[in-house]
Motif scaffolding. Structure first.
Motif, mmCIF file in Angstrom:
data_model
loop_
_atom_site.group_PDB
_atom_site.id
_atom_site.type_symbol
_atom_site.label_atom_id
_atom_site.label_comp_id
_atom_site.label_asym_id
_atom_site.label_seq_id
_atom_site.Cartn_x
_atom_site.Cartn_y
_atom_site.Cartn_z
ATOM 1 N N ARG A 365 46.165 90.721 12.719
ATOM 2 C CA ARG A 365 46.984 91.162 11.589
ATOM 3 C C ARG A 365 46.230 90.991 10.272
ATOM 4 O O ARG A 365 46.198 91.899 9.425
ATOM 5 C CB ARG A 365 48.292 90.360 11.540
ATOM 6 C CG ARG A 365 49.281 90.876 10.483
ATOM 7 C CD ARG A 365 50.335 89.859 10.170
ATOM 8 N NE ARG A 365 49.768 88.722 9.435
ATOM 9 C CZ ARG A 365 50.456 87.622 9.115
ATOM 10 N NH1 ARG A 365 51.695 87.491 9.487
ATOM 11 N NH2 ARG A 365 49.858 86.656 8.431
ATOM 12 N N ASP A 366 45.618 89.821 10.103
ATOM 13 C CA ASP A 366 44.887 89.561 8.859
ATOM 14 C C ASP A 366 43.727 90.526 8.701
ATOM 15 O O ASP A 366 43.442 91.003 7.588
ATOM 16 C CB ASP A 366 44.372 88.122 8.850
ATOM 17 C CG ASP A 366 45.486 87.102 8.676
ATOM 18 O OD1 ASP A 366 46.607 87.514 8.301
ATOM 19 O OD2 ASP A 366 45.248 85.906 8.922
ATOM 20 N N HIS A 367 43.034 90.825 9.803
ATOM 21 C CA HIS A 367 41.904 91.756 9.739
ATOM 22 C C HIS A 367 42.364 93.149 9.307
ATOM 23 O O HIS A 367 41.736 93.777 8.442
ATOM 24 C CB HIS A 367 41.217 91.837 11.102
ATOM 25 C CG HIS A 367 40.195 92.921 11.194
ATOM 26 N ND1 HIS A 367 38.983 92.867 10.537
ATOM 27 C CD2 HIS A 367 40.209 94.126 11.851
ATOM 28 C CE1 HIS A 367 38.294 93.967 10.785
ATOM 29 N NE2 HIS A 367 39.011 94.742 11.569
ATOM 30 N N LEU A 368 43.459 93.622 9.877
ATOM 31 C CA LEU A 368 43.953 94.958 9.550
ATOM 32 C C LEU A 368 44.452 95.028 8.103
ATOM 33 O O LEU A 368 44.236 96.029 7.411
ATOM 34 C CB LEU A 368 45.063 95.353 10.528
ATOM 35 C CG LEU A 368 44.602 95.581 11.976
ATOM 36 C CD1 LEU A 368 45.799 95.667 12.917
ATOM 37 C CD2 LEU A 368 43.750 96.846 12.075
ATOM 38 N N MET A 369 45.112 93.973 7.640
ATOM 39 C CA MET A 369 45.559 93.945 6.243
ATOM 40 C C MET A 369 44.361 93.930 5.298
ATOM 41 O O MET A 369 44.390 94.568 4.234
ATOM 42 C CB MET A 369 46.431 92.713 5.995
ATOM 43 C CG MET A 369 47.833 92.822 6.586
ATOM 44 S SD MET A 369 48.776 94.256 5.967
ATOM 45 C CE MET A 369 48.826 93.905 4.204
ATOM 46 N N LEU A 370 43.307 93.237 5.685
ATOM 47 C CA LEU A 370 42.094 93.212 4.871
ATOM 48 C C LEU A 370 41.473 94.599 4.788
ATOM 49 O O LEU A 370 41.004 95.015 3.704
ATOM 50 C CB LEU A 370 41.093 92.217 5.451
ATOM 51 C CG LEU A 370 39.765 92.069 4.685
ATOM 52 C CD1 LEU A 370 40.020 91.583 3.262
ATOM 53 C CD2 LEU A 370 38.833 91.124 5.426
ATOM 54 N N GLN A 371 41.474 95.312 5.913
ATOM 55 C CA GLN A 371 40.938 96.668 5.904
ATOM 56 C C GLN A 371 41.738 97.560 4.960
ATOM 57 O O GLN A 371 41.170 98.354 4.201
ATOM 58 C CB GLN A 371 40.961 97.264 7.321
ATOM 59 C CG GLN A 371 40.059 96.558 8.314
ATOM 60 C CD GLN A 371 38.608 96.556 7.863
ATOM 61 O OE1 GLN A 371 38.086 95.546 7.391
ATOM 62 N NE2 GLN A 371 37.958 97.709 7.978
ATOM 63 N N ALA A 372 43.063 97.439 5.005
ATOM 64 C CA ALA A 372 43.918 98.225 4.107
ATOM 65 C C ALA A 372 43.617 97.887 2.648
ATOM 66 O O ALA A 372 43.527 98.773 1.789
ATOM 67 C CB ALA A 372 45.387 97.972 4.437
ATOM 68 N N SER A 373 43.455 96.596 2.355
ATOM 69 C CA SER A 373 43.183 96.163 0.980
ATOM 70 C C SER A 373 41.839 96.688 0.494
ATOM 71 O O SER A 373 41.716 97.125 -0.661
ATOM 72 C CB SER A 373 43.201 94.628 0.907
ATOM 73 O OG SER A 373 44.467 94.127 1.236
ATOM 74 N N LYS A 374 40.833 96.649 1.353
ATOM 75 C CA LYS A 374 39.505 97.147 0.972
ATOM 76 C C LYS A 374 39.553 98.631 0.638
ATOM 77 O O LYS A 374 38.948 99.091 -0.337
ATOM 78 C CB LYS A 374 38.515 96.897 2.108
ATOM 79 C CG LYS A 374 38.089 95.452 2.270
ATOM 80 C CD LYS A 374 37.091 95.318 3.418
ATOM 81 C CE LYS A 374 36.589 93.888 3.550
ATOM 82 N NZ LYS A 374 35.637 93.736 4.687
ATOM 83 N N ILE A 375 40.274 99.395 1.444
ATOM 84 C CA ILE A 375 40.349 100.838 1.202
ATOM 85 C C ILE A 375 41.099 101.118 -0.098
ATOM 86 O O ILE A 375 40.694 101.975 -0.902
ATOM 87 C CB ILE A 375 41.025 101.546 2.388
ATOM 88 C CG1 ILE A 375 40.112 101.483 3.612
ATOM 89 C CG2 ILE A 375 41.345 103.003 2.037
ATOM 90 C CD1 ILE A 375 40.726 102.074 4.864
ATOM 91 N N ASN A 376 42.202 100.409 -0.318
ATOM 92 C CA ASN A 376 42.959 100.607 -1.563
ATOM 93 C C ASN A 376 42.113 100.238 -2.783
ATOM 94 O O ASN A 376 42.202 100.890 -3.828
ATOM 95 C CB ASN A 376 44.245 99.781 -1.530
ATOM 96 C CG ASN A 376 45.308 100.411 -0.653
ATOM 97 O OD1 ASN A 376 45.389 101.636 -0.545
ATOM 98 N ND2 ASN A 376 46.128 99.587 -0.007
ATOM 99 N N ALA A 377 41.296 99.213 -2.639
ATOM 100 C CA ALA A 377 40.413 98.834 -3.746
ATOM 101 C C ALA A 377 39.384 99.928 -4.002
ATOM 102 O O ALA A 377 39.088 100.266 -5.167
ATOM 103 C CB ALA A 377 39.712 97.510 -3.423
#
Length: 390
Positions: A365-377
């Motif tokens: 879960r944390d990995h996938l949320m991090l991926q989402a955050s990186k893309i939004n950034a």
């Protein structure tokens, strides 16, 4: 108190009681009583023969239980009580016990839980934590499994295919506590490979070795997941990889392909690449085709879609994915990855966040949320006014 020693002795002691004529459920209860007694007594008075001590105490506990039940008093035992004090034969019953725990009458989840308890030596609480279920739920599951196999003769265990499946599930359990379940699964599979000359047994051992070789590189110092493409390959265990490849090649040479050999071939191709960019994705797709023909598994086809996306481009991967049921586990995460590769960052970020909510464990879960955050950034930086980028 050496907990690792107790766990290593548990399957042998349990196997001895069952061979002597004890039903599985009663024998397992007796062994647990003996382990508790060992925890109490050994620190002040450690035995010279730990295994013999456990067998003696467990057998007496079992006999005490039998004597309290008048209906069982006439039961014949394979070994007389007087023999308990003698030396215990140096026979490793772990593998036979594994066959019993993998009996076809058990559901896969029950077989794995019982194997982790009886063979792996884990407590009910540890197994419940691994499965992310309440301890009471796991206790009921294990109790039902014990009752199921109690009527099974010790010389009539489950077949090899069932044992392989259970060992594979144990290896993939992902338990990260104080017991290395993956290492125990490898040990048992080695024993099975030494006892049974079968290419699929060798294939499973090769698969385990090749996957386990990457273990040190799978997580960062903070415990976060590191995707295969980003792993530090210098941390991979090259000796395990070399051993796995040799075992796999010998199995494939027998021309009796099975699903574990096909999975091991895919793992070997990943291990063979010095960098992620050098991965032979075309050949990996071919092996996924073989694996899909053998198993007809939707999960295999899901993984194949990722490989197609790498070999032929993300749009080809998305086309392969579109043919599958979108309710499959990790379907949304795979689509998110392929959308990101295709440049559709808005959709990818949304899908990564959606996949995170569906993740089965915290690290994923944390990995996938991090991926989402990186893309939004990335999207925010790309859309910022030029003056803000100066």
């Amino acid at each position: 108190m050496d907990g690792a020693l107790l766990r290593s002795l548990t399957p042998s002691v349990l196997g001895i009681l069952v061979r002597r004529g004890a039903d599985f459920a009663s024998a397992e209860d007796a062994v647990q009583d003996a382990l508790l007694e060992a925890v109490r007594a050994w620190p002040d008075n450690p035995p010279r023969d730990p295994k013999g001590w456990l067998v003696t105490v467990a057998w007496r506990r079992f006999l005490d239980g039998i004597r309290s039940d008048a209906a069982r008093r006439k039961r014949e035992f394979l070994v007389d009580e007087q023999q308990v004090s003698g030396s215990v034969p140096a026979v490793d019953d772990t593998l036979q016990l594994c066959f019993l725990c993998a009996h076809p009458s058990l559901t896969p989840s029950s077989a794995v839980a019982l194997t982790l308890r009886a063979v792996g030596g884990l407590t009910t609480r540890q197994i419940a934590q691994a499965y992310l279920v309440p301890e009471a739920t796991m206790a009921q599951r294990i109790s039902r499994a014990k009752r199921t196999v109690s009527g099974v003769r010790f010389d009539q265990p489950g077949d090899v295919a069932t044992v392989l499946r259970v060992l594979y599930l144990v290896f993939n359990e992902g338990y990260s506590g104080d017991v290395d379940v993956a290492a125990e699964a490898i040990r048992l599979t080695r024993q099975l490979a030494a006892a049974i000359d079968h290419p699929e047994v060798a294939g499973l051992l090769a698969l385990m070795l090749l996957h386990h070789a990457r273990r040190a590189a799978r997580t960062a110092a903070d415990g976060s997941l590191v995707p295969l493409a980003e792993q530090d390959r210098s941390r991979w265990d090259t000796e395990s990889i070399a051993e796995g490849v040799v075992i796999l090649q010998a199995a494939l040479a027998r021309d009796r392909l099975g699903e574990f050999q096909a999975q091991a071939a895919i793992a070997a191709l990943h291990a063979d690449a010095l960098t992620a960019d050098e991965t032979d994705w075309v050949q990996i797709v071919e092996w996924y085709d073989e694996l899909a023909a053998l198993t007809d598994s939707p999960i295999v086809r899901l993984n194949r879609a990722v490989a197609v996306g790498e070999a032929d481009g993300p749009r080809a991967g998305l086309a392969a994915l579109a043919a599958l049921d979108d309710s499959l586990p990790r379907y949304v995460a795979v689509e998110a990855y392929l959308r990101e590769r295709d440049g559709d960052l808005e959709t990818a970020a949304r899908l990564y966040a959606e996949a995170a909510h569906k993740a089965s464990n915290l690290a994923e879960r944390d990995h996938l949320m991090l991926q989402a955050s990186k893309i939004n950034a990335r999207r925010s930086r790309a859309s910022a006014p030029e003056s803000e980028n100066l």
